[in-house]
Design an enzyme around this catalytic site. Structure first.
Site, PDB file in Angstrom:
ATOM      1  N   LEU A 126      -6.848   6.054   0.684  1.00  0.00           N
ATOM      2  CA  LEU A 126      -5.365   5.913   0.165  1.00  0.00           C
ATOM      3  C   LEU A 126      -4.719   4.798   0.812  1.00  0.00           C
ATOM      4  O   LEU A 126      -4.107   3.768   0.175  1.00  0.00           O
ATOM      5  CB  LEU A 126      -4.417   7.010   0.826  1.00  0.00           C
ATOM      6  CG  LEU A 126      -4.734   8.370   0.169  1.00  0.00           C
ATOM      7  CD1 LEU A 126      -3.939   9.450   0.685  1.00  0.00           C
ATOM      8  CD2 LEU A 126      -4.570   8.367  -1.532  1.00  0.00           C
ATOM      9  N   THR A 128      -5.819   1.431   4.210  1.00  0.00           N
ATOM     10  CA  THR A 128      -6.484   1.009   5.403  1.00  0.00           C
ATOM     11  C   THR A 128      -5.668  -0.019   6.232  1.00  0.00           C
ATOM     12  O   THR A 128      -5.114  -0.913   5.973  1.00  0.00           O
ATOM     13  CB  THR A 128      -7.775   0.081   4.917  1.00  0.00           C
ATOM     14  OG1 THR A 128      -8.715   1.091   4.168  1.00  0.00           O
ATOM     15  CG2 THR A 128      -8.764  -0.056   6.324  1.00  0.00           C
ATOM     16  N   ALA A 129      -5.513   0.363   7.602  1.00  0.00           N
ATOM     17  CA  ALA A 129      -4.626  -0.226   8.495  1.00  0.00           C
ATOM     18  C   ALA A 129      -5.460  -0.736   9.626  1.00  0.00           C
ATOM     19  O   ALA A 129      -6.680  -0.770   9.481  1.00  0.00           O
ATOM     20  CB  ALA A 129      -3.378   0.707   8.780  1.00  0.00           C
ATOM     21  N   SER A 130      -4.566  -1.076  10.467  1.00  0.00           N
ATOM     22  CA  SER A 130      -5.300  -2.047  11.777  1.00  0.00           C
ATOM     23  C   SER A 130      -6.208  -1.049  12.598  1.00  0.00           C
ATOM     24  O   SER A 130      -7.233  -1.479  13.044  1.00  0.00           O
ATOM     25  CB  SER A 130      -4.241  -2.574  12.773  1.00  0.00           C
ATOM     26  OG  SER A 130      -3.245  -1.581  13.138  1.00  0.00           O
ATOM     27  N   GLN A 133      -8.025   4.229   8.832  1.00  0.00           N
ATOM     28  CA  GLN A 133      -8.045   4.324   7.114  1.00  0.00           C
ATOM     29  C   GLN A 133      -7.743   5.641   7.099  1.00  0.00           C
ATOM     30  O   GLN A 133      -8.069   6.765   7.657  1.00  0.00           O
ATOM     31  CB  GLN A 133      -9.137   3.611   6.282  1.00  0.00           C
ATOM     32  CG  GLN A 133     -10.512   4.441   6.681  1.00  0.00           C
ATOM     33  CD  GLN A 133     -11.454   3.326   5.806  1.00  0.00           C
ATOM     34  OE1 GLN A 133     -11.397   2.271   6.231  1.00  0.00           O
ATOM     35  NE2 GLN A 133     -12.304   3.998   5.141  1.00  0.00           N
ATOM     36  N   VAL A 134      -7.004   6.128   5.960  1.00  0.00           N
ATOM     37  CA  VAL A 134      -6.656   7.541   5.333  1.00  0.00           C
ATOM     38  C   VAL A 134      -7.178   7.893   4.162  1.00  0.00           C
ATOM     39  O   VAL A 134      -7.138   7.072   3.231  1.00  0.00           O
ATOM     40  CB  VAL A 134      -5.204   7.434   5.358  1.00  0.00           C
ATOM     41  CG1 VAL A 134      -4.589   8.964   5.170  1.00  0.00           C
ATOM     42  CG2 VAL A 134      -4.567   7.221   6.707  1.00  0.00           C
ATOM     43  N   ASP A 288       7.026   2.253  15.748  1.00  0.00           N
ATOM     44  CA  ASP A 288       6.325   1.247  14.580  1.00  0.00           C
ATOM     45  C   ASP A 288       6.920   1.568  13.148  1.00  0.00           C
ATOM     46  O   ASP A 288       6.142   1.882  12.343  1.00  0.00           O
ATOM     47  CB  ASP A 288       5.023   1.481  14.717  1.00  0.00           C
ATOM     48  CG  ASP A 288       4.090   0.482  13.900  1.00  0.00           C
ATOM     49  OD1 ASP A 288       4.470  -0.571  13.895  1.00  0.00           O
ATOM     50  OD2 ASP A 288       2.826   0.776  13.707  1.00  0.00           O
TER      51      ASP A 288
END
Length: 953
Positions: A126, A128-130, A133-134, A288
């Site tokens: 769904l 992808t972050a730092s 990922q989900v 955040d």
């Protein structure tokens, strides 16, 4: 990650940082030779160029730099559009990690195969972050979930990136000292690694959900309840987190939000409320809040969904209170509360710049602005910074190079770093969503709840509501019970009461808190603004100069103050001014009403009043000179003595009475931590409309204006700018014990009372009168401060008057030495170093009250004598004198009973509280209650039918 990769990352980061720095520095110089019409295009191209460089490197390096890019992408309120447009790609669309790596992490962490765990697992993430990922999935029991999986090897990368970021910040601080971000990076280095443990994030998610009541379906009327969603935690490990799936759209998906009919203004306001609740109510908040960490539920009413609680901050209760006070002080323009909040949170400054500090705080909590106003916002910041640098340069006497390297912050608490980041991210979020958020309105109820749960807990809930000092008499014991009653009915916020009888202190009580948003306790040395009580002190200074032969009461003011003689004022004499019969009762009223800050300019007001014309012939009519009295007397004092007003105040009363640091007309820097903050008793103000007019008030000071003044004056007189101004008619700051000691001397014809009780700490007179603000320079000894207080052999204060006999029961204290001679500095007018009397005139009481041989200097039947308000018993006999101020603070003395009392309070009322206090003390001592106070004793019980007017003089 091997050393080769570490070295390569460092080289890439530092190379880009230097390249961008040089690019902008060159552009700054190039701009000087570029036409104005082409400058904007020049900067736009530079921003586009450097934003692409930053994005390219962040995508390549990933790790912590993605976090930085996400943060920058939300600052649409201050960053150029090029950065926002390019960096917002980082919010949820980084290149995904291989599926094999993801599945390997899940099975290793949870100890089961993918088939055992999931009925279905979506191979395409769904987001992808730092750090992770989900993926969407369905559990074996059919529950829809999302699975957050940490990137392989990301921990080592993050830790290395933190070191690199720290090095860059150090370099920037060296190259551009005014941009020292070390406190921020230090806090980030401490908090960021916590994001790498998803068990920690799971517990944070549960805690915030409980705090916000996300799982409770209560439909209460709590104004601080927020309406947001947080997904339920299913299970977690160090590197895997499984949460309930919530169907929603991203904040940056404008088309979907529009199709759903989402009210973006309401949405962002609710997100802001959720964070205000976390910060001020819970003291535990997500650090955040970038757009990628929110969803909007597809189902009506389209509530915000809060995600990602890896970076959270826990605040101690004192820090939570300090942050709430900082916010409210900024909203109210209350310099004193702002500076005290800094002290409480550990933020220390190297110099006294209250106006600049308030401005910076106001900017920090300013309303958000849409992204299209970013250029204007940045220009405004640049202008403010230039202005503040000039102030620093002037105060510190630095050249342009030195001022750029001077850091006015001495200590910066780490706790407020994440708090600041959240506020900035929220502002950036609202700019990205193109809405305007008024943070003061939204966050105020939450900040108030933190302080008022403490402040409003009066004596019924606070065992320490009355400051723990010895009870000096049975009168004081009964008084404290009365104060508790008044506190429990919300009539008292903070109060001091001090009384002398026969030269001894019999009451010295402090109770309550310093302000509506300042829950610190009132202490004996706290300083209260007392408004027109100042007039009684100023009048005493005039009489002191008369006693020293520097002027006469019959003197024409123009003979003392030559500029004053214009416009028909040549007939006004000193006694006309003291008796409120000069005809200048409305002088400066219109000017100060148009511009209230004008009254803070001492020299300008003296010049203005010297040019005014009287409205009535001197001596014909007594009308209260509510403002003009101070400048008229002040001008007379300075011209007659050829010294500054505050010098005479020190010489005449402060040093002889040993009340250093506890009585000012215009406070110096360094006493802010002891200041009480004014607020108004709104119930009392409403009752004022039921009160009939009072004779003796000028046309510019009537009751219909008074209620408005009482509700607006606190805002003005709470500012440090007003507190530091010399306004002798309305701006004294004092403790009750200093004021009572002053009147104790006056009631004994100027004889100085014995030393104040040493059982009360800190002792009266122990503060430096003009404290030095902390600096890097050695402290210089203050001139004229050589005075000792010898207490070896105190002689009777008034040998001509017999002791009137005690009518109270004294309670023994630890003081063994109550007698002694007071030694003071030479005052410049021939006073002895061992002066034991302020006045040599044996008829000084007649002079104060305008009777006897001074009767011809006052208007017959008037309320005022010569500077003081006359006080009569119920049967019409003159019994004493004093002066009260708007709001209820009072100084008063009874001549025949050698009695003086002072009341200082910060919740402004119109006489009821003060009257109750004085009534009790007088009744216990068998002293007649002055008629002025008698008419107020029923007021506090909501009976206003017999009240003639408020206690204002």
């Amino acid at each position: 990650m091997g050393w080769g990769n570490i070295y390569k990352r460092r080289v890439k980061v530092f190379s880009l940082a230097i390249l961008i720095y040089i690019d902008y520095k060159v552009l700054q110089h190039r701009e000087k030779w570029t036409k104005n019409s082409k400058r904007a295009d020049l900067w736009d191209k530079a921003h586009e160029r450097n934003a692409r460089r930053v994005l390219k490197l962040i995508v390549q390096l990933e790790g912590l730099w993605v976090k930085l890019g996400q943060y920058l992408s939300t600052r649409a309120d201050v960053l150029p559009p090029a950065y926002i447009r390019l960096l917002k790609q980082l919010q949820d669309s980084l290149p995904p990690r291989p599926l094999k790596e993801v599945c390997q992490t899940i099975t290793t962490e949870l100890g089961k195969s993918m088939a055992d765990l999931f009925l279905n697992f979506d191979n395409t993430p769904l987001a992808t972050a730092s750090i992770a990922q989900v993926h969407r999935a369905t559990l074996a029991d059919g529950k829809e979930v999302v699975v957050k999986v940490q990137h392989e090897g990301i921990k080592e990368i993050i830790l290395e990136d933190l070191k690199n970021a720290k090095s860059i910040v150090d370099w920037i601080a060296w190259a551009e000292p005014q941009y020292d971000f070390n406190p921020m990076i230090d806090e980030w280095c401490k908090e960021a690694p916590k994001e790498l443990d998803f068990n920690h994030e799971a517990e944070n998610t549960r805690k915030v959900s409980r705090n916000l009541g996300c799982k409770s379906n209560c439909d209460d009327n709590n104004i601080n309840r927020v309406d947001v969603l947080i997904p339920e935690v299913i299970t977690s490990s160090e590197k895997v987190l499984i949460l309930e799936y919530m169907d929603g759209v991203r904040l940056n998906d404008s088309e979907s939000l529009q199709a759903l009919g989402v009210d973006k203004q309401k949405l962002v306001e609710e997100i802001t409320r959720a964070y205000a609740h976390q910060i001020y109510v819970d003291g535990f908040f997500n650090g955040d809040p970038h757009p990628g960490n929110f969803l909007v539920s597809k189902a009506p009413p389209h509530r915000p969904v809060l995600l990602d609680f890896g970076l959270t901050k826990k605040l101690s209760f004192p820090m939570k209170q300090a942050l709430a006070k900082m916010f409210l002080a900024s909203a109210e323009g209350d310099h004193v509360a702002l500076l005290s909040s800094f002290a409480e949170m550990g933020l220390k400054l190297r110099l006294d710049i209250p106006e600049q500090v308030m401005e910076i705080s106001s900017v920090f909590f300013r309303n958000s602005t849409p992204a299209n106003e970013a250029h204007q916002t940045m220009k405004s910041f640049a202008d403010r910074r230039t202005k503040n640098l000039k102030v620093l340069q002037e105060k510190m006497k630095l050249n342009e190079k030195e001022v750029k390297r001077f850091n006015p912050v001495d200590a910066f608490p780490g706790d407020i770093i994440i708090f600041s980041r959240v506020i900035n991210l929220l502002r950036g979020l609202s700019s990205t969503m193109d809405v305007r958020i008024v943070y003061v309105d939204i966050m105020r109820p939450f900040a108030e709840s933190v302080l008022q749960c403490n402040v409003n807990r009066g004596p019924a809930f606070n065992a320490n509501w009355i400051h723990d000092t010895p009870v000096l008499s049975d009168v004081e014991n009964k008084l404290r019970k009365l104060l508790i009653e008044l506190g429990n009915t919300d009539k008292v916020l903070g109060i001091q009461v001090c009384a002398y009888k026969d030269g001894e202190v019999i009451v010295d009580t402090a109770a309550g808190v310093l302000g509506r948003y300042d829950p610190r306790p009132v202490l004996p040395d706290s300083l209260f603004p007392v408004f027109s009580v100042s007039k009684g002190i100023t009048a005493g200074m005039v009489h002191w100069l008369v006693d020293k032969g520097k002027l006469k009461l019959e003197d024409k003011v123009a003979n003392i103050w030559p500029e004053f003689g214009s416009n028909g004022k040549d007939k006004i004499r000193v006694h006309h001014v003291l008796n409120h019969t000069s005809g200048l009762h409305n002088a400066l009223a219109s000017l100060t009403r148009e511009n209230p800050l004008l009254m803070t300019d001492w020299d300008a007001c003296l010049n203005f009043i010297a040019e005014m014309a009287p409205e009535t012939e001197p001596g014909r009519e007594q009308l209260y000179h509510y403002l003009s009295f101070g400048w008229l007397c002040g001008g007379i004092i300075e011209h007659a003595s050829r010294k500054k007003f505050q010098e005479i105040l020190e010489e005449a009363f402060i040093r002889p009475l040993n009340i250093d640091g506890e009585l000012y007309i215009g406070i110096p820097p360094g006493v802010e931590s002891r200041l009480a903050t004014l607020t108004s008793d709104m119930d009392d103000i409403k009752k004022l409309s039921e009160v009939s007019g009072r004779p003796g008030l000028p046309s510019s000071f009537q009751l219909q204006d008074l209620s408005q003044m009482a509700s607006t004056l606190p805002a003005l007189f709470n500012t440090l700018h007003a507190r530091r101004a010399i306004i002798p008619a309305a701006n004294a700051h004092c403790s009750a014990r200093a004021l009572a000691r002053y009147y104790a001397a006056l009631v004994d014809e100027g004889a100085i009372p014995p030393p104040h009780s040493s059982s009360t700490q800190p002792q009266l007179g122990s503060h430096p009168h003009i404290p030095e603000f902390p600096s890097q320079k050695p402290t210089k000894k203050r001139k004229g401060s050589k005075h000792a207080h010898n207490t070896d052999s105190y002689n009777s204060t008034n040998s001509s008057r017999e002791d009137s006999g005690k009518t109270y029961t004294g309670i023994p204290t630890d003081d063994s030495n109550c007698n002694g001679t007071i030694s003071v500095a030479i005052d410049g007018f021939g006073n002895d170093r061992k002066t034991v009397k302020l006045f040599s005139n044996s008829k000084i009481h007649d002079a104060f009250t305008g009777v006897g041989e001074y009767e011809n200097l006052t208007l017959p039947g008037g309320q005022f004598g010569l500077g003081f308000k006359r006080s009569y018993s119920e049967d019409g006999n003159l019994v004493g004198f004093g002066h009260s101020g708007m709001g209820g603070s009072t100084g008063y003395c009874d001549i025949n009973h050698r009695f003086s009392i002072a009341v200082t309070l910060n919740k402004m009322n119109f006489g009821g509280v003060t009257a109750k206090v004085i009534q009790l003390v007088c009744s216990e001592l068998n002293i007649p209650l002055p008629a002025d106070f008698y008419r107020f004793t029923e007021r506090i019980n909501d009976n206003v039918s017999n009240v003639v007017g408020p206690l204002i003089n």
